[in-house]
Design an enzyme around this catalytic site. Sequence first.
Site, mmCIF file in Angstrom:
data_model
loop_
_atom_site.group_PDB
_atom_site.id
_atom_site.type_symbol
_atom_site.label_atom_id
_atom_site.label_comp_id
_atom_site.label_asym_id
_atom_site.label_seq_id
_atom_site.Cartn_x
_atom_site.Cartn_y
_atom_site.Cartn_z
ATOM 1 N N ALA A 180 28.267 -47.079 6.809
ATOM 2 C CA ALA A 180 26.937 -46.641 6.366
ATOM 3 C C ALA A 180 26.021 -47.802 6.223
ATOM 4 O O ALA A 180 26.411 -48.874 5.553
ATOM 5 C CB ALA A 180 26.740 -45.574 5.273
ATOM 6 N N HIS A 223 12.924 -56.873 1.209
ATOM 7 C CA HIS A 223 14.280 -57.272 0.746
ATOM 8 C C HIS A 223 14.040 -58.613 0.283
ATOM 9 O O HIS A 223 13.180 -59.220 0.467
ATOM 10 C CB HIS A 223 15.492 -57.210 1.791
ATOM 11 N N LYS A 231 18.062 -62.136 2.852
ATOM 12 C CA LYS A 231 18.741 -61.223 3.739
ATOM 13 C C LYS A 231 18.504 -61.940 5.055
ATOM 14 O O LYS A 231 17.337 -62.379 5.636
ATOM 15 C CB LYS A 231 17.881 -59.873 3.690
#
Length: 267
Positions: free
Chosen positions: A122, A155, A159
């Site tokens: 996920a 974010h 990232k």
Amino acid sequence: MNHRIAIAGCSGRMGRLLIETVLGAEDCELAGALDQPTSPAVGQDAGAFLGRNSGVAIASDLRTGLRDANYLIDFTRPEGTLAHLRLCRELGVKAVVGTTGFSDAQKAEIAEIARDVAIVMAPNMSVGVNVVLKLLDVAARALSQGYDIEIIEAHHRHKVDAPSGTALKMGEVVAEALGRDLKQCAVYGREGVTGERDPSTIGFATVRGGDIIGDHTVLFAGIGERIEVTHKSSSRATYAQGSLRAVRFLAGQAKGLFGMEHVLGMA
């Protein structure tokens, strides 16, 4: 029942949180810790950063890190995760994958590996995010006419992929609910004279900065009103706790590729 878990990328922010969470869970046991050969942490006790002796030394060799484990939790990079999963299949180790940024070909390889070993994959292990995905399916079906859809995500500065895997998953859920193909209708950037907005598109906007853990908003903008479905993460702990829920789910699965919707009974 003790779930014997190995953690990949154990010296990173998420890896350390996963180790702390596993060590604090009564039904889980830290059985392995993996890091890159260049990491100065290799050979050290995996619990040293907590001032604890876990009895597990950080290893750079995959077989060493997985030999005592029944499960691997992996939040690293696509190429590394795939190498780990190939060995998991050989050793019969089940896996929880939170890595994002996979190509279609890499996803296909993971699906092939899952024919032999159980995997939960996920883009976001947060229970709250996965409930939001269910809400988005309902909202998109009800707001299928007269509403423009934009997905905004933010974010931290470290990232490396954009849009986030979670934002893309949100887009996929919305597109599927509307009977569209996200690859055909997604717009990932706007600049200059773009003309009027195509109502069949789904837009994405990305923010990177500071220490933002993860914010996601799906905006349904109509005439005279707008609906915003938002999730904001204030701690990575929710990802770690969701990962352990996934491990417990895998205890009852021999093989197959699953998502968090299966873990949470929403499939």
